[in-house]
Design a protein around this motif. Structure first.
Motif, short mmCIF file in Angstrom:
data_model
loop_
_atom_site.label_atom_id
_atom_site.label_comp_id
_atom_site.label_asym_id
_atom_site.label_seq_id
_atom_site.Cartn_x
_atom_site.Cartn_y
_atom_site.Cartn_z
N ASN A 131 -14.17 53.68 45.38
CA ASN A 131 -14.21 52.74 44.25
C ASN A 131 -13.90 51.32 44.72
O ASN A 131 -14.54 50.35 44.27
N PRO A 136 -19.41 54.18 42.63
CA PRO A 136 -18.99 54.61 41.29
C PRO A 136 -18.63 56.09 41.19
O PRO A 136 -19.00 56.78 40.24
N ARG A 138 -16.04 59.47 40.86
CA ARG A 138 -14.87 59.77 40.05
C ARG A 138 -14.56 61.26 40.15
O ARG A 138 -15.43 62.07 40.48
N SER A 163 -20.51 61.37 42.08
CA SER A 163 -21.02 59.99 42.08
C SER A 163 -22.46 60.01 41.61
O SER A 163 -23.31 60.64 42.25
#
Length: 403
Positions: A131, A136, A138, A163
């Motif tokens: 990040n 992007p 998570r 991602s």
């Protein structure tokens, strides 16, 4: 390993260069006509280097590049690998404009399945680093992972890392796109041409000998993948790359059609699968595989894959397969690439040992090697990836997210 077959000799204009008499001189000889060699040739030609000869012992993309899994991602643990992956992802998205080719890019995301608390903690740390570098990714829970990939059983899952910017592409189309663009700029692709030796004078390589004749040159770039150790040894450069077979298989066309799913990996076992044409591509690293150049596909390897997915994705265990491939990973001791310029000969550069990540890092590495050749500061500092790190004891931290 990939969802498209090994690349034939490129069509016009690159095929004309493949059949020419081998030039007797060149500014640079690139050894290896896979995705790395093609990317380097493209980036050098784009920068105005005109006398480039790519020497390939078989067909373009016929080695490891012809049989990769096609994944493109920036989900790594090492910041340098994250940067190389992320920069390459941007280049893959831009491929229709530069170098003007369709590569079958499918941005379905990558989904790592985690089955232990330590795995989850390690990936959480990696996601924070990703990040920070603009990826992007998570962490998600088992229920959301199953929404993304309906084949999954949530039993035993602790968490997952996802991602949406990752995905997969067609390696043969990437090689072809780079090769055609480089050929239009004058690069000569000498296929079915084997390197047999090199001459040095002082601190420089002066001649590359092939089975089609010698080529006098100003520089040599080794992009020979699993065969790089031999090429380096011709001039006394230690490139600690070893070949390791990896196998995959394809299902028959599925009815009903498979849902569009992320590139899904069970991290503990390395079993993975993703969409491919009308079915799925299935793969797994055999922990009992020994080093060597054997690329025989053994159908009984599928038993290993099925044993793993019976728990993780039960529906896949009984799917009918129609074919399979075996290809070579080019592995280094720390599973990180070798990129740099040799201390001696000073005009010998290398980009190899990507440990399964060469295809996805090829665009960024092509830029970097271009800059090293032109003696410019690269977009990413690859000093930690120098081959002499193993001799000096400066090994980089082993890449944790190896598939």
């Amino acid at each position: 390993m990939a969802s498209s077959p090994p690349l034939p000799e490129p069509t016009a204009p690159a095929d004309r260069t493949a059949r020419r008499t081998l030039p007797s001189t060149a500014d640079v000889v690139i050894v290896g006509g896979g995705v790395m060699g093609a990317s380097i040739a493209f980036h050098l030609a784009e920068a105005g280097v005109r006398d480039i000869v790519v020497v390939e012992r078989g067909e373009l993309g016929g080695g490891s590049s012809g049989k990769p899994i096609g994944g493109v991602r920036a989900q790594f643990s090492d910041p340098l690998n994250i940067e190389l992956g992320n920069r390459s992802l941007r280049a893959f998205r831009d491929f229709p404009r530069r170098p003007c080719a369709d590569i079958g890019l499918d941005t379905v995301g990558y989904l790592f399945l985690l089955t232990g608390a330590r795995q989850a903690a390690d990936f959480e740390e990696s996601v924070r680093t990703q990040n920070r570098l603009g990826v992007p990714s998570r962490m998600i829970g088992p229920r959301e992972a199953r929404v993304l990939c309906p084949y999954l059983s949530a039993e035993g899952l602790v968490a997952a890392a996802h991602s949406p910017a990752d995905g997969h592409a067609r390696p043969a189309l990437v090689v072809r796109g780079y090769a055609r663009a480089a050929a239009r700029a004058g690069t000569v692709f000498a296929t079915h041409t084997a390197v047999t030796g090199m001459d040095t004078v002082g601190e420089r390589v002066t001649v590359v000998h092939t089975d089609r004749g010698p080529v006098s040159c100003e520089a040599v770039i080794c992009a020979a993948g699993a065969w790089s150790a031999r090429i380096g040894s011709l001039v006394g450069v230690d490139l600690p790359v070893r070949p390791l077979r990896r196998q995959l298989a394809f299902t028959v066309p599925l009815v009903p059609a498979a849902p569009r799913i992320p590139f899904t990996i069970d991290f503990a076992s390395s079993a993975y699968f993703h969409n491919s044409d009308d079915g799925l591509l299935l793969g797994l690293a055999d922990p009992g595989e020994t080093e060597g150049f054997d690329t025989t596909w053994t159908p009984e390897w599928l038993d290993l894959f099925r044993a793993v997915v019976r728990q993780r994705a039960p529906a896949l265990a009984d799917m009918e397969t129609c074919r399979g491939w075996a290809g070579l990973y080019e592995v280094t001791p720390d599973h990180n690439a070798l990129i740099g310029r040799a201390a001696s000969p000073v005009n010998f550069l290398y980009a190899t040992g990507f440990s399964g990540h060469g295809f996805l890092q090829a665009p960024a590495v092509g830029e970097i090697v271009r800059d090293l050749f032109l003696e410019r500061r690269p977009c990413v500092d690859v000093t930690p990836l120098g081959a002499d790190r193993f001799r000096t004891g400066a090994e980089s931290r082993p890449e944790a997210h190896v598939v």
